[in-house]
Design an enzyme around this catalytic site. Structure first.
Site: not given
Ligand SMILES: *Cc1c(COP(=O)(O)O)cnc(C)c1O
Length: 432
Positions: A23, A151, A252, A281
């Protein structure tokens, strides 16, 4: 955008003119700090300054940097092989990591698809839902329902289920598949769920349930879409509605997974499980990129029984052995550590340390959950001004928009945590 010639000012000058950052823009004029090394909770800059890490490199470095156990896992695996293709070949690190993940995640999740980033694992989850319904002869179920302020990543379908207006992706809205957005729940974490929240969600889902493949949500904590913590009961009610309307639930857990919220997975706060779940992550303890999409035996079997009877996704670096071996070592480290006590201690430290911010007139809200502390301002921070102030204070804190937040590695000690929260109080206090 002009790109200047290569007049030599060493690698730092070169990178400023030629390398993109998240970004950002080439020559954006925003500060970017060259790192020499990192160890424990300290990031050492090329100029010799040391910063206490308040970010865990975006939720990931839960054990701190340069950890001997993780280093050893990388080195040992490296002696065997760095990578082999996963098409037609397999290896023990992938099998053992899958076994571990299935054991750790809620009961019905039985199969694992290894993806190379969080965004890709979300794409995989959405595709799994679509192929599931296609296999069941309901190919009209092509849409997704979610809540605002979410997100789910930067790739196209992940963008389509992320908040449509909060700035990160609105530029692309005309290109994105239109999904259905319910309002973000107003009931906060720790509160019971207001009927209005669940009514709003149901009125979004009910009319479109026959064309909906799945609901996708970040459980309890919404990350990059606003750092909001919502009522666990809301999540429980959403699970009930998914069952009632016969749509899949995708959780997620990319940001929340592996202890960050005080439970191994945030969905445990609500006692619910997913039909499909994404992790990423912190999976490798911040060492390398790896994510995974888990699903149930039912969804897996349905996809296998459909046409073409194969799941249509397969990244080149799928289940990279170095990443799988590191993830396995990271999970061992986590499970062998008193992580619940550590996260609870961080929660207490964040609560008391950030409390002075709630007295400030330009602060909208201060909230803490697990090892996440958020100070929400009334207006967006000026990054050009605030970032150097944090660095001058000896901490690595990277705000975005109105949000100044801390999510330190779980191994942070009391003194360093205090330095982090003191810096936030001072810098936010001076940023009126
Ligand atoms: C960071 C994140 C993503 C995307 O993961 P990347 O490894 O950056 O592609 C998707 N969902 C959530 C909740 C996130 O925090």
């Amino acid at each position: 955008m002009k790109i200047r010639d290569n007049s030599d000012s060493g690698w730092i000058g070169f990178e400023q003119r030629h390398v993109w950052h998240p970004y950002s823009a080439i020559d954006a004029g925003l500060p970017v700090y060259p790192v020499e090394s990192a160890s424990g909770v300290r990031i050492k800059l090329v100029d010799g300054r040391e910063l206490i890490d308040g970010m865990s490199s975006w939720w990931s470095a839960i054990h701190g940097y340069n950890h001997p156990h993780l280093n050893r896992a990388v080195e040992t695996q490296l002696q065997r092989m760095a990578h082999v293709m996963f098409g037609g070949l397999t290896h023990e690190p992938a099998a053992e990591l899958a076994r571990r993940l299935i054991g750790l995640t809620p009961e019905p999740l039985q199969t694992v698809f290894f993806a190379d980033s969080g965004s890709v694992s979300v794409e995989v989850a959405l595709k799994m839902a679509l192929q599931y319904w296609q296999a069941k002869g309901e190919s009209g179920r092509r849409r997704f329902v979610t809540i605002r302020n979410g997100y789910h990543g930067d790739t196209f379908h992940a963008m389509s289920v992320s908040d449509p207006d909060n700035g990160m992706h609105s530029l692309f809205s005309s290109t994105l598949v239109k999904q259905y957005f319910a309002p973000a729940p107003q009931s906060r974490f720790g509160e019971s769920c207001r009927q209005s929240d669940i009514d709003a969600f149901e009125s979004c889902l009910a009319p479109v349930s026959a064309e909906t493949a799945a609901v996708i949500l970040e459980p309890v904590v919404q990350g990059a879409g606003g750092m909001r913590f919502y009522s666990a009961e809301f999540l429980r009610r959403v699970r009930e509605l998914c069952d009632h309307y016969d749509v899949l639930l995708i959780l997620d857990e990319i940001a929340t997974g592996f202890g960050r919220t005080g439970r191994m997975f945030a969905c445990e706060h609500a006692g619910v499980s997913a039909d499909i779940m994404c992790v990423g992550k912190a999976l490798t303890g911040g060492y390398m990129t790896l994510a995974a999409t888990l699903t149930t035996a039912g969804v897996s079997a349905a996809i296998g029984a459909g046409n073409p009877g194969l799941f249509m996704h397969g990244p080149t670096f799928m289940a990279n052995p170095l990443a799988c071996a590191t993830a396995l070592a990271s999970l061992e480290l986590l499970l062998d550590s008193p992580w619940q006590q550590r996260v609870a201690a961080i929660e207490a430290g964040l609560r008391s340390g950030l409390a002075p911010c709630s007295e400030m007139s330009h602060v909208e809200d201060v909230r803490v959950l697990g090892a996440i502390g958020v100070v929400e301002l009334k207006t967006a921070v000026d990054m050009r001004m605030i970032q150097p102030r944090f660095v001058a204070a000896g901490v690595w804190v990277r705000p975005f928009g109105k949000l100044v937040y801390l999510m330190p590695p779980f191994v942070v000690n009391e003194t360093d945590l205090r330095t982090l929260t003191d810096a936030v109080v001072r810098v936010v206090g001076a940023s009126v």
